[in-house]
Design a protein around this motif. Structure first.
Motif, PDB file in Angstrom:
ATOM      1  N   ALA A 287     -20.302  -9.841 -11.504  1.00 21.32           N
ATOM      2  CA  ALA A 287     -20.969 -10.376 -10.315  1.00 21.32           C
ATOM      3  C   ALA A 287     -20.033 -11.407  -9.684  1.00 21.32           C
ATOM      4  O   ALA A 287     -18.873 -11.529 -10.070  1.00 21.32           O
ATOM      5  CB  ALA A 287     -22.296 -11.002 -10.711  1.00 21.32           C
ATOM      6  N   GLY A 288     -20.543 -12.161  -8.724  1.00 18.14           N
ATOM      7  CA  GLY A 288     -19.734 -13.193  -8.073  1.00 18.14           C
ATOM      8  C   GLY A 288     -19.202 -14.197  -9.077  1.00 18.14           C
ATOM      9  O   GLY A 288     -19.873 -14.572 -10.033  1.00 18.14           O
ATOM     10  N   GLY A 289     -17.972 -14.610  -8.895  1.00 14.89           N
ATOM     11  CA  GLY A 289     -17.349 -15.597  -9.763  1.00 14.89           C
ATOM     12  C   GLY A 289     -16.823 -15.016 -11.068  1.00 14.89           C
ATOM     13  O   GLY A 289     -16.477 -15.752 -11.970  1.00 14.89           O
ATOM     14  N   GLY A 290     -16.800 -13.690 -11.184  1.00 16.77           N
ATOM     15  CA  GLY A 290     -16.253 -13.076 -12.388  1.00 16.77           C
ATOM     16  C   GLY A 290     -17.213 -13.050 -13.571  1.00 16.77           C
ATOM     17  O   GLY A 290     -16.832 -12.651 -14.659  1.00 16.77           O
ATOM     18  N   GLN A 291     -18.451 -13.475 -13.385  1.00 14.45           N
ATOM     19  CA  GLN A 291     -19.438 -13.449 -14.466  1.00 14.45           C
ATOM     20  C   GLN A 291     -19.904 -12.015 -14.716  1.00 14.45           C
ATOM     21  O   GLN A 291     -19.878 -11.191 -13.811  1.00 14.45           O
ATOM     22  CB  GLN A 291     -20.655 -14.312 -14.093  1.00 14.45           C
ATOM     23  N   LEU A 292     -20.333 -11.743 -15.936  1.00 14.64           N
ATOM     24  CA  LEU A 292     -20.877 -10.416 -16.239  1.00 14.64           C
ATOM     25  C   LEU A 292     -22.108 -10.150 -15.385  1.00 14.64           C
ATOM     26  O   LEU A 292     -22.903 -11.058 -15.137  1.00 14.64           O
ATOM     27  CB  LEU A 292     -21.268 -10.328 -17.718  1.00 14.64           C
ATOM     28  N   LYS A 293     -22.252  -8.918 -14.961  1.00 16.70           N
ATOM     29  CA  LYS A 293     -23.373  -8.546 -14.114  1.00 16.70           C
ATOM     30  C   LYS A 293     -24.660  -8.539 -14.925  1.00 16.70           C
ATOM     31  O   LYS A 293     -24.690  -8.125 -16.073  1.00 16.70           O
ATOM     32  CB  LYS A 293     -23.143  -7.163 -13.501  1.00 16.70           C
ATOM     33  N   MET A 294     -25.721  -9.020 -14.314  1.00 16.23           N
ATOM     34  CA  MET A 294     -27.033  -9.027 -14.934  1.00 16.23           C
ATOM     35  C   MET A 294     -27.805  -7.815 -14.418  1.00 16.23           C
ATOM     36  O   MET A 294     -27.766  -7.516 -13.228  1.00 16.23           O
ATOM     37  CB  MET A 294     -27.764 -10.318 -14.577  1.00 16.23           C
ATOM     38  N   TYR A 295     -28.487  -7.109 -15.321  1.00 15.56           N
ATOM     39  CA  TYR A 295     -29.211  -5.898 -14.964  1.00 15.56           C
ATOM     40  C   TYR A 295     -30.705  -6.073 -15.218  1.00 15.56           C
ATOM     41  O   TYR A 295     -31.100  -6.676 -16.217  1.00 15.56           O
ATOM     42  CB  TYR A 295     -28.725  -4.706 -15.808  1.00 15.56           C
ATOM     43  N   ARG A 296     -31.524  -5.506 -14.324  1.00 15.42           N
ATOM     44  CA  ARG A 296     -32.957  -5.357 -14.575  1.00 15.42           C
ATOM     45  C   ARG A 296     -33.088  -4.140 -15.477  1.00 15.42           C
ATOM     46  O   ARG A 296     -32.520  -3.091 -15.194  1.00 15.42           O
ATOM     47  CB  ARG A 296     -33.720  -5.125 -13.267  1.00 15.42           C
ATOM     48  N   ILE A 297     -33.829  -4.280 -16.565  1.00 13.71           N
ATOM     49  CA  ILE A 297     -33.921  -3.198 -17.546  1.00 13.71           C
ATOM     50  C   ILE A 297     -35.309  -2.573 -17.539  1.00 13.71           C
ATOM     51  O   ILE A 297     -36.312  -3.271 -17.382  1.00 13.71           O
ATOM     52  CB  ILE A 297     -33.560  -3.707 -18.959  1.00 13.71           C
ATOM     53  N   VAL A 298     -35.316  -1.259 -17.686  1.00 11.89           N
ATOM     54  CA  VAL A 298     -36.562  -0.514 -17.869  1.00 11.89           C
ATOM     55  C   VAL A 298     -36.407   0.260 -19.174  1.00 11.89           C
ATOM     56  O   VAL A 298     -35.556   1.151 -19.291  1.00 11.89           O
ATOM     57  CB  VAL A 298     -36.822   0.463 -16.691  1.00 11.89           C
ATOM     58  N   ASN A 299     -37.218  -0.130 -20.173  1.00  9.85           N
ATOM     59  CA  ASN A 299     -37.198   0.510 -21.480  1.00  9.85           C
ATOM     60  C   ASN A 299     -38.458   0.056 -22.220  1.00  9.85           C
ATOM     61  O   ASN A 299     -38.860  -1.101 -22.107  1.00  9.85           O
ATOM     62  CB  ASN A 299     -35.932   0.118 -22.246  1.00  9.85           C
ATOM     63  N   ASP A 300     -39.067   0.960 -22.997  1.00  7.78           N
ATOM     64  CA  ASP A 300     -40.304   0.625 -23.701  1.00  7.78           C
ATOM     65  C   ASP A 300     -40.100  -0.492 -24.731  1.00  7.78           C
ATOM     66  O   ASP A 300     -40.917  -1.412 -24.824  1.00  7.78           O
ATOM     67  CB  ASP A 300     -40.867   1.866 -24.399  1.00  7.78           C
ATOM     68  N   THR A 301     -39.026  -0.435 -25.499  1.00  7.03           N
ATOM     69  CA  THR A 301     -38.758  -1.464 -26.505  1.00  7.03           C
ATOM     70  C   THR A 301     -38.492  -2.807 -25.839  1.00  7.03           C
ATOM     71  O   THR A 301     -38.989  -3.839 -26.287  1.00  7.03           O
ATOM     72  CB  THR A 301     -37.564  -1.062 -27.391  1.00  7.03           C
ATOM     73  N   ALA A 302     -37.719  -2.808 -24.761  1.00  3.34           N
ATOM     74  CA  ALA A 302     -37.438  -4.048 -24.034  1.00  3.34           C
ATOM     75  C   ALA A 302     -38.732  -4.633 -23.465  1.00  3.34           C
ATOM     76  O   ALA A 302     -38.958  -5.847 -23.543  1.00  3.34           O
ATOM     77  CB  ALA A 302     -36.437  -3.787 -22.910  1.00  3.34           C
ATOM     78  N   ALA A 303     -39.594  -3.785 -22.927  1.00  6.46           N
ATOM     79  CA  ALA A 303     -40.857  -4.261 -22.378  1.00  6.46           C
ATOM     80  C   ALA A 303     -41.741  -4.845 -23.481  1.00  6.46           C
ATOM     81  O   ALA A 303     -42.397  -5.879 -23.287  1.00  6.46           O
ATOM     82  CB  ALA A 303     -41.578  -3.119 -21.660  1.00  6.46           C
ATOM     83  N   ALA A 304     -41.754  -4.216 -24.647  1.00  4.91           N
ATOM     84  CA  ALA A 304     -42.554  -4.720 -25.763  1.00  4.91           C
ATOM     85  C   ALA A 304     -42.071  -6.089 -26.225  1.00  4.91           C
ATOM     86  O   ALA A 304     -42.866  -6.924 -26.653  1.00  4.91           O
ATOM     87  CB  ALA A 304     -42.511  -3.726 -26.920  1.00  4.91           C
ATOM     88  N   PHE A 305     -40.782  -6.343 -26.123  1.00  3.80           N
ATOM     89  CA  PHE A 305     -40.211  -7.636 -26.507  1.00  3.80           C
ATOM     90  C   PHE A 305     -40.221  -8.642 -25.350  1.00  3.80           C
ATOM     91  O   PHE A 305     -39.792  -9.771 -25.511  1.00  3.80           O
ATOM     92  CB  PHE A 305     -38.780  -7.440 -27.023  1.00  3.80           C
ATOM     93  N   GLY A 306     -40.656  -8.221 -24.181  1.00  5.69           N
ATOM     94  CA  GLY A 306     -40.708  -9.124 -23.029  1.00  5.69           C
ATOM     95  C   GLY A 306     -39.351  -9.361 -22.391  1.00  5.69           C
ATOM     96  O   GLY A 306     -39.133 -10.405 -21.778  1.00  5.69           O
ATOM     97  N   ILE A 307     -38.439  -8.416 -22.514  1.00 10.15           N
ATOM     98  CA  ILE A 307     -37.097  -8.554 -21.944  1.00 10.15           C
ATOM     99  C   ILE A 307     -37.077  -7.867 -20.589  1.00 10.15           C
ATOM    100  O   ILE A 307     -37.413  -6.697 -20.477  1.00 10.15           O
ATOM    101  CB  ILE A 307     -36.039  -7.920 -22.877  1.00 10.15           C
ATOM    102  N   ARG A 308     -36.673  -8.609 -19.553  1.00  9.68           N
ATOM    103  CA  ARG A 308     -36.625  -8.052 -18.194  1.00  9.68           C
ATOM    104  C   ARG A 308     -35.210  -7.947 -17.649  1.00  9.68           C
ATOM    105  O   ARG A 308     -34.907  -7.058 -16.875  1.00  9.68           O
ATOM    106  CB  ARG A 308     -37.463  -8.923 -17.251  1.00  9.68           C
TER     107      ARG A 308
END
Length: 181
Positions: free
Chosen positions: A72-93
């Protein structure tokens, strides 16, 4: 199992996702057999992804590498919105790639065995910690009179003297702790 990062599907066979929440604690037992620990907070949740990509689907491998190397801007790693059942169960967005991507050739099949880790970004514990008010600083003092003072005990005449910012703060503290009666 479906895995979407910013709407782009990560394709592969036999996809397995392992979610992990690390809870930091320190041992407080010293040299004894006591089981007491000090809670040091929750670390970001992680998703360990493993899948198999056949050699004929090299485009899928390139897609994973492109997603992992995106910045992303400034050379930082890009952040992604995730869609996955396990991620949703753990509250990870929101996640970003962490700990690298590895791919090795399978011993019997014409395929790569791919593994990578996604780390949670802007976790709920992190947001709560940022909103929490900072702990107040308590001042310490000893009983007795202040040393020094204004011009060797001049009393009221010393107050007309101009004080620096730090000295004003010390004077307020001194007046608060030992009010003049």
């Amino acid at each position: 199992m479906t895995l979407l990062l910013d709407g782009e599907q990560v394709m592969g066979k036999r996809m397995k996702i392992t979610a992990n929440l690390r809870i930091e604690a320190d041992d407080m037992s010293g040299q004894t057999s006591n089981t007491e620990t000090a809670h040091k907070g929750f670390k970001p949740k992680t998703l360990a992804v493993s899948l198999m990509i056949p050699f004929v689907d090299a485009v899928q491998m390139r897609t994973i590498m492109r997603l992992a190397e995106a910045t992303a801007g400034g050379g930082q790693l890009k952040m992604y919105r995730i869609v996955n059942d396990t991620a949703a169960a753990f509250g990870i967005r929101e996640v970003q790639f962490a700990d690298g991507v590895s791919a090795r050739e399978d011993d019997t099949l014409a395929a790569w065995l791919v593994q990578f880790t996604l780390s949670e970004k802007a976790s709920n514990p992190e947001k709560v910690e940022q909103r929490r008010a900072a702990n107040g600083v308590s001042s310490q003092s000893a009983p007795g009179q202040a040393v020094g003072g204004a011009a060797g005990g001049a009393g009221g005449a010393g107050e007309a003297q101009e004080l620096s910012g730090f000295e004003k703060t010390l004077k307020k503290l001194d007046d608060y702790l030992a009010p003049k009666t």
